[in-house]
Design an enzyme around this catalytic site. Structure first.
Site, PDB file in Angstrom:
ATOM      1  N   ASP A 160     -17.611  31.675  50.786  1.00  0.00           N
ATOM      2  CA  ASP A 160     -18.098  32.610  49.553  1.00  0.00           C
ATOM      3  C   ASP A 160     -18.556  31.474  48.745  1.00  0.00           C
ATOM      4  OD1 ASP A 160     -20.522  33.612  48.583  1.00  0.00           O
ATOM      5  OD2 ASP A 160     -19.130  35.107  47.998  1.00  0.00           O
ATOM      6  N   GLU A 404      -9.513  36.495  54.721  1.00  0.00           N
ATOM      7  CA  GLU A 404     -10.029  37.254  55.197  1.00  0.00           C
ATOM      8  C   GLU A 404     -10.389  36.103  56.420  1.00  0.00           C
ATOM      9  OE1 GLU A 404     -14.032  38.315  53.886  1.00  0.00           O
ATOM     10  OE2 GLU A 404     -12.423  39.690  52.716  1.00  0.00           O
ATOM     11  N   ASN A 457      -8.973  42.918  51.131  1.00  0.00           N
ATOM     12  CA  ASN A 457     -10.634  42.759  50.207  1.00  0.00           C
ATOM     13  C   ASN A 457     -11.454  44.400  50.708  1.00  0.00           C
ATOM     14  OD1 ASN A 457      -9.765  40.993  49.171  1.00  0.00           O
ATOM     15  ND2 ASN A 457     -10.849  38.968  50.603  1.00  0.00           N
ATOM     16  N   TYR A 459     -15.362  46.220  50.272  1.00  0.00           N
ATOM     17  CA  TYR A 459     -16.451  46.246  49.552  1.00  0.00           C
ATOM     18  C   TYR A 459     -16.939  48.156  49.269  1.00  0.00           C
ATOM     19  CZ  TYR A 459     -15.692  41.633  47.704  1.00  0.00           C
ATOM     20  OH  TYR A 459     -14.947  40.573  46.783  1.00  0.00           O
ATOM     21  N   TYR A 463     -21.511  46.197  49.956  1.00  0.00           N
ATOM     22  CA  TYR A 463     -21.893  46.158  51.462  1.00  0.00           C
ATOM     23  C   TYR A 463     -21.788  47.328  51.819  1.00  0.00           C
ATOM     24  CZ  TYR A 463     -21.074  40.953  49.437  1.00  0.00           C
ATOM     25  OH  TYR A 463     -20.970  39.878  49.196  1.00  0.00           O
ATOM     26  N   GLU A 496      -9.261  41.422  46.284  1.00  0.00           N
ATOM     27  CA  GLU A 496     -10.812  41.664  45.631  1.00  0.00           C
ATOM     28  C   GLU A 496     -11.186  43.370  45.800  1.00  0.00           C
ATOM     29  OE1 GLU A 496     -12.833  39.371  48.115  1.00  0.00           O
ATOM     30  OE2 GLU A 496     -11.602  37.886  48.339  1.00  0.00           O
ATOM     31  N   TRP A 541     -12.586  41.382  42.507  1.00  0.00           N
ATOM     32  CA  TRP A 541     -12.738  40.398  42.365  1.00  0.00           C
ATOM     33  C   TRP A 541     -14.177  39.812  41.539  1.00  0.00           C
ATOM     34  CZ3 TRP A 541     -11.849  35.991  44.702  1.00  0.00           C
ATOM     35  CH2 TRP A 541     -12.707  35.422  44.896  1.00  0.00           C
ATOM     36  N   LYS A 560     -19.883  39.226  40.813  1.00  0.00           N
ATOM     37  CA  LYS A 560     -19.131  39.821  41.059  1.00  0.00           C
ATOM     38  C   LYS A 560     -17.824  39.404  39.490  1.00  0.00           C
ATOM     39  CE  LYS A 560     -19.699  41.000  45.649  1.00  0.00           C
ATOM     40  NZ  LYS A 560     -20.083  40.428  46.264  1.00  0.00           N
TER      41      LYS A 560
HETATM   42  C1  GCB Z   1     -14.806  38.251  50.099  1.00  0.00           C
HETATM   43  C2  GCB Z   1     -14.720  37.046  50.017  1.00  0.00           C
HETATM   44  C3  GCB Z   1     -15.243  36.491  48.411  1.00  0.00           C
HETATM   45  C4  GCB Z   1     -16.396  37.150  48.209  1.00  0.00           C
HETATM   46  C5  GCB Z   1     -16.554  38.391  48.521  1.00  0.00           C
HETATM   47  C6  GCB Z   1     -18.326  38.361  48.129  1.00  0.00           C
HETATM   48  O1  GCB Z   1     -14.194  39.149  50.540  1.00  0.00           O
HETATM   49  O2  GCB Z   1     -12.964  36.813  50.305  1.00  0.00           O
HETATM   50  O3  GCB Z   1     -14.898  34.904  48.966  1.00  0.00           O
HETATM   51  O4  GCB Z   1     -16.891  35.566  47.347  1.00  0.00           O
HETATM   52  O5  GCB Z   1     -15.694  39.206  49.435  1.00  0.00           O
HETATM   53  O6  GCB Z   1     -18.279  38.884  46.943  1.00  0.00           O
HETATM   54  O7  GCB Z   1     -18.691  38.954  49.421  1.00  0.00           O
END
Ligand code: GCB
Length: 586
Positions: A160, A404, A457, A459, A463, A496, A541, A560
């Protein structure tokens, strides 16, 4: 590889500046390697070439590009050798001097050198030409593949961040004696003991002396390997980057290697620096800036460290590739702690499909036709190259050998077992880890026993459970509990967490994408972290917004950041600053 440093026996001349540049058009066949480029345009080095011009062809180019300039060769004394050093050519390079090939290197984020003594006339100028290739394949780190469409050839990849390319870091011309120091390894103990090992092929006599920060000699030793003690040692500590210099003398050569005295250890779910528990506060970052892309820039480097210090951060991860040597040196000087990561990002087709993919993308991560034994060999070589480059940086406390990757299958276990072992063999003095992805939860994960720490990491609330921080909080708590039960004794570092946030978007309801949501999101995560002594790190992150491929998941890149891409703080930056400077958690 030793970073080029000046000394009485060594000179270093930067070749940075505006070079000639041209997109490839069968340049190899046309003899561009040894002749002036036919239609060059100006291109600054270092920089990514993508955003410097206004041409979409330059921006979207897939394949080789050519860089060229004339260089004045110095007169050489007493059999000195002349070398070229490249900080990074992303992702592969071929170098010619006066039309003769002098180097090839694969791997876009690590340095390489070429001995050009026999290709130049001392005192005369020579033509330096470099072809840089931005293509990624299943056997490159990071991986990618090419897709041919009606519209042209497209580079697809599973990470990404934008595939910026070019001569990203400095290029230097170096002189040094024919018999020269080519490697030095330093490890230290808390009582001031310094263990060193020097490689200097052909040297009859090798010795070292240690200088303190005031340039006073505080210890000496003879021999290629030894143990020497610094009296009344001053330790390198987070927030206080006290550095010594090990001057290595091999016959007529002198190489000055900076180092710090500190120890690192993982014990009882704690991460110890100098025997004391350390709590990581900071971010995953990117080498990413307006116009320059991934080009190294001292102005932005110093400014970014200022911002980190302003916010009370004490650490960062080199997500998702090795950073410039200059950044690593600066982290040492500034006392900033670094998790040093390889470029092994995107070894996971399962998660990337929806975000970065094209419709025709493959579905299996590890296979004969995708990431295979050859990729594993390249990955191992990359780990060893990174450790060889960064092993003497006191700021580096932990190796992250992948971000990841797929880690819940038998195939992933076979892939990672030898790589974890290689990292340990290359550096027995530091812990080794990998960064775990959200879909590889403790009940599924298959490789964590190979590593010393748990790096996550996560979210929840972005997500997944988007706009439902209540549910996100409960799931986050449950998962941390799961890791603690699965990995007794291993500290947990959040590498993250954070939501995309459009700077300036405020919302009374604090809904996703707003600065208000980012504040609430961090508040929730921090509340949960504080319940677990095993959670020893919080790296959000990302440090700043950064460029990615375009797509429906990204608005002008990944948003982010704690700061915008031009380094303005978002509202959450102040909140998190209060926490980090408030002494909470370290
Ligand atoms: C992740 C990745 C990172 C992405 C981030 C995102 O898990 O390690 O490279 O930029 O999520 O913002 O989706």
């Amino acid at each position: 590889m030793l970073f080029p440093r000046t000394s009485p026996s060594r000179t270093v001349t930067p070749l940075d500046g505006v070079w000639e540049f041209q997109l490839d058009a069968d340049g190899r066949e046309a003899g561009w390697a040894g002749n002036p480029l036919p239609e060059p345009r100006p291109m600054p080095v270092p920089s990514s070439y993508n955003d410097v011009t206004v041409s979409p062809h330059v921006h979207d180019h897939v394949g080789e590009v050519w860089y060229q300039r004339r260089v004045q060769a110095p007169r050489l004394h007493d059999g000195d050798r002349l070398h070229l050093w490249f900080g990074a050519a992303t992702h592969a390079a071929t170098v010619w001097v006066n039309g003769q090939e002098v180097a090839r290197h694969v791997g876009g984020y690590l340095p390489f050198e070429a001995d050009i003594t026999d290709h130049v006339v001392p005192g005369e100028s020579f033509l330096l030409t470099v072809a840089v290739d931005n293509r990624l394949s299943w056997q490159s780190i990071p991986p990618g593949y090419l897709e041919v469409e009606e519209s042209g050839i497209h580079q697809r990849y599973f990470h990404d961040f934008y595939n910026y390319a070019g001569l990203h870091r400095g290029v230097k011309l170096i002189t040094r004696p024919a018999v020269a120091v080519s490697d030095v390894t330093i490890t230290t103990e808390l009582d001031g003991t310094v263990n060193y090992r020097v490689v200097a092929d052909g040297a009859r006599q090798i010795g070292v002396r240690i200088l303190d920060a005031q340039q006073q000699v505080v210890a000496r030793a003879e021999g290629a390997e030894g143990r020497v003690k610094i009296p009344e040692v001053t330790l390198w500590e987070p927030g206080r980057g006290y550095l010594y210099t090990l001057e290595v003398i091999a016959d007529d050569d002198l190489y000055p290697q900076p180092f710090g005295v500190r120890t690192v250890e993982v014990r009882d779910s704690q991460f110890l620096i100098n025997g004391r528990p350390f709590h990581f506060k900071g971010y995953g970052r990117h080498e990413d800036n307006l116009v320059r892309g991934k080009g190294h820039d001292d102005v932005m480097m110093v400014h970014d460290f200022e911002l980190m210090r302003w916010q009370g951060a004490n650490s960062f991860r080199t997500s998702h590739y090795p950073y410039a040597d200059e950044v690593m040196d600066f982290a040492d000087q500034q006392g900033i702690v670094v998790i040093d990561e390889t470029a092994a990002v995107g070894l996971n087709i399962g998660i990337s499909g929806g975000i970065f993919g094209s419709p025709n993308q493959p579905t299996v991560t590890f296979s004969q036709d995708t990431i295979n034994a050859e990729t594993q060999r390249v990955h191992e070589a990359h780990i060893r190259e990174l450790i060889a480059r960064d092993k003497n940086h006191p700021s580096v406390v932990l190796w992250s050998i992948a971000n990841e990757p797929e880690s819940h299958t038998d195939a992933s276990r076979s892939y990672f077992e030898p790589l974890a072992a290689a990292a340990r063999e290359a550096d027995p003095s530091r812990p080794v880890g990998y960064v775990n992805v959200m879909i590889s939860t403790p009940d599924k994960e298959r490789i964590i026993d190979l590593f010393d720490v748990v790096m996550l990491n996560r979210y929840y609330g972005w997500y997944w459970q988007n706009n439902d921080l209540v549910l996100a909080e409960s799931l986050l708590r449950q998962e941390i509990q799961g890791w603690i039960s699965l990995c007794p004794g291993k500290p947990v570092i959040f590498t993250e967490y954070g939501p995309d946030t459009l700077a300036g978007m405020r919302d009374l309801q604090a809904r996703p994408w707003s600065e208000d949501y980012q504040e609430k999101f961090f508040d929730m995560y921090h509340r949960v972290f504080d319940e677990f002594p095993e959670v020893v790190g919080e790296q959000t992150w990302n440090f700043a917004d950064f460029q990615t491929i375009p797509g429906i998941m990204r608005v002008g890149g990944n948003r982010k950041g704690m700061f915008t891409r031009d380094r303005t703080p978002k509202a959450a930056a102040y909140k998190v600053r209060e926490r980090w400077l408030g002494g909470q958690n370290g």
